[in-house]
Design a protein around this motif. Structure first.
Motif, mmCIF file in Angstrom:
data_model
loop_
_atom_site.group_PDB
_atom_site.id
_atom_site.type_symbol
_atom_site.label_atom_id
_atom_site.label_comp_id
_atom_site.label_asym_id
_atom_site.label_seq_id
_atom_site.Cartn_x
_atom_site.Cartn_y
_atom_site.Cartn_z
ATOM 1 N N PHE A 62 0.907 -1.391 -0.122
ATOM 2 C CA PHE A 62 -0.069 0.166 -0.078
ATOM 3 C C PHE A 62 0.946 1.363 -0.139
ATOM 4 O O PHE A 62 1.980 1.404 0.962
ATOM 5 C CB PHE A 62 -0.778 0.065 1.188
ATOM 6 C CG PHE A 62 -1.818 -1.368 1.053
ATOM 7 C CD1 PHE A 62 -3.214 -1.143 0.475
ATOM 8 C CD2 PHE A 62 -1.576 -2.471 1.783
ATOM 9 C CE1 PHE A 62 -4.006 -1.974 0.493
ATOM 10 C CE2 PHE A 62 -2.545 -3.317 1.732
ATOM 11 C CZ PHE A 62 -3.499 -3.392 1.164
ATOM 12 N N VAL A 63 0.559 2.113 -0.855
ATOM 13 C CA VAL A 63 1.340 3.354 -1.120
ATOM 14 C C VAL A 63 0.289 4.498 -0.731
ATOM 15 O O VAL A 63 -0.709 4.845 -1.237
ATOM 16 C CB VAL A 63 1.915 3.747 -2.547
ATOM 17 C CG1 VAL A 63 2.458 4.854 -2.557
ATOM 18 C CG2 VAL A 63 2.710 2.723 -2.822
ATOM 19 N N LEU A 87 -3.198 3.631 -2.239
ATOM 20 C CA LEU A 87 -3.164 2.927 -3.399
ATOM 21 C C LEU A 87 -2.615 1.347 -2.961
ATOM 22 O O LEU A 87 -1.618 1.336 -2.349
ATOM 23 C CB LEU A 87 -2.165 3.378 -4.644
ATOM 24 C CG LEU A 87 -2.324 4.807 -4.861
ATOM 25 C CD1 LEU A 87 -1.141 5.379 -5.950
ATOM 26 C CD2 LEU A 87 -3.744 4.964 -5.390
ATOM 27 N N GLU A 88 -3.430 0.413 -3.631
ATOM 28 C CA GLU A 88 -2.966 -1.011 -3.574
ATOM 29 C C GLU A 88 -2.307 -1.348 -4.623
ATOM 30 O O GLU A 88 -2.736 -1.200 -5.723
ATOM 31 C CB GLU A 88 -4.171 -1.943 -3.379
ATOM 32 C CG GLU A 88 -4.059 -3.217 -3.218
ATOM 33 C CD GLU A 88 -5.372 -4.023 -3.138
ATOM 34 O OE1 GLU A 88 -5.393 -4.986 -4.171
ATOM 35 O OE2 GLU A 88 -6.425 -3.682 -2.271
ATOM 36 N N ALA A 94 5.931 -1.201 -6.299
ATOM 37 C CA ALA A 94 5.769 -0.135 -5.206
ATOM 38 C C ALA A 94 6.815 1.158 -5.293
ATOM 39 O O ALA A 94 6.206 2.419 -5.221
ATOM 40 C CB ALA A 94 5.942 -0.701 -3.774
ATOM 41 N N ASN A 95 8.009 0.797 -5.522
ATOM 42 C CA ASN A 95 8.874 1.877 -5.700
ATOM 43 C C ASN A 95 8.686 2.795 -6.738
ATOM 44 O O ASN A 95 8.948 4.307 -6.720
ATOM 45 C CB ASN A 95 10.359 1.540 -5.679
ATOM 46 C CG ASN A 95 10.667 0.846 -4.502
ATOM 47 O OD1 ASN A 95 10.004 1.212 -3.302
ATOM 48 N ND2 ASN A 95 11.708 0.090 -4.399
ATOM 49 N N GLU A 96 8.297 2.264 -7.926
ATOM 50 C CA GLU A 96 8.041 2.895 -9.209
ATOM 51 C C GLU A 96 6.506 3.952 -8.874
ATOM 52 O O GLU A 96 6.669 5.099 -9.200
ATOM 53 C CB GLU A 96 7.876 1.951 -10.338
ATOM 54 C CG GLU A 96 9.043 1.374 -10.613
ATOM 55 C CD GLU A 96 8.700 0.447 -11.873
ATOM 56 O OE1 GLU A 96 7.556 0.669 -12.670
ATOM 57 O OE2 GLU A 96 9.426 -0.550 -12.079
ATOM 58 N N VAL A 146 -1.097 -0.364 -10.220
ATOM 59 C CA VAL A 146 -1.911 -0.167 -9.274
ATOM 60 C C VAL A 146 -3.294 -1.027 -9.404
ATOM 61 O O VAL A 146 -3.808 -1.036 -10.289
ATOM 62 C CB VAL A 146 -2.331 1.321 -9.319
ATOM 63 C CG1 VAL A 146 -3.162 1.697 -8.378
ATOM 64 C CG2 VAL A 146 -1.058 2.230 -9.174
ATOM 65 N N ARG A 147 -3.607 -1.633 -8.311
ATOM 66 C CA ARG A 147 -4.621 -2.654 -8.409
ATOM 67 C C ARG A 147 -5.916 -1.851 -7.918
ATOM 68 O O ARG A 147 -7.031 -2.133 -8.285
ATOM 69 C CB ARG A 147 -4.469 -3.869 -7.518
ATOM 70 C CG ARG A 147 -3.332 -4.648 -8.208
ATOM 71 C CD ARG A 147 -3.047 -5.723 -7.234
ATOM 72 N NE ARG A 147 -4.397 -6.479 -7.209
ATOM 73 C CZ ARG A 147 -4.688 -7.807 -6.892
ATOM 74 N NH1 ARG A 147 -3.424 -8.418 -6.458
ATOM 75 N NH2 ARG A 147 -5.617 -8.431 -6.827
#
Length: 157
Positions: A62-63, A87-88, A94-96, A146-147
């Motif tokens: 998660f971001v 964001l899931e 995740a880093n991108e 992103v899901r």
């Protein structure tokens, strides 16, 4: 000719009792069907194979997005929308996604400013707004990264 008043026949209570019994049987059967999982879902998870399937689900990251406060023009003055979300994402991206957060916030800010206040006040509109925001985020981040968009706060004040 008799002067005695005729008494009307009493109606039978038999149809009422049959209807009541059928209603109770139907209600009990419906309750049992829902409770046991025959209707409306899989019921309680008790099988170890089902528990293992849930624990083997894909890993997620998660971001968190920075909270937004958007000024909304209204006929009688100004309103504000407080919005925060996460964001899931697929863990390997995740880093991108974290690197393009400023673009994501920019897209969301522009979209939320363009939405009319009447749409924001409609309780059913949140589903449509969420889908629109998620699609814009997926365009910015790239397909498959992103899901889902999880809305943590959506408050008009």
């Amino acid at each position: 000719m008799s002067d005695e008043p005729q008494t009307p026949k009493k109606s039978s209570k038999k149809p009422l009792m049959i209807g009541l019994a059928l209603a109770l049987l139907g209600g009990g059967g419906g309750f049992f069907a829902v409770q046991s999982g025959v209707i409306g879902g899989a019921g309680p998870v008790e099988d170890h194979a089902q528990i293992a399937a849930v624990s083997d689900s894909p890993k997620l990251s998660f971001v968190p997005l920075d909270p937004l406060i958007v000024s909304l023009a209204r006929e009688g003055g100004r309103d504000h929308l407080r919005f925060s979300a996460q964001l899931e994402v697929v863990p390997e991206f995740a880093n991108e996604v974290e690197a393009v957060k400023p673009r994501i916030v920019d897209v969301l800010n522009g979209y939320l400013r363009a939405v009319e206040v009447a749409q924001l006040e409609d309780p059913a509109a949140l589903i449509r707004l969420r889908a629109q925001m998620l699609r814009r985020i997926q365009i910015v981040t790239g397909e498959g990264r992103v899901r889902d968009l999880l809305i943590m706060e959506f408050v008009l004040s």
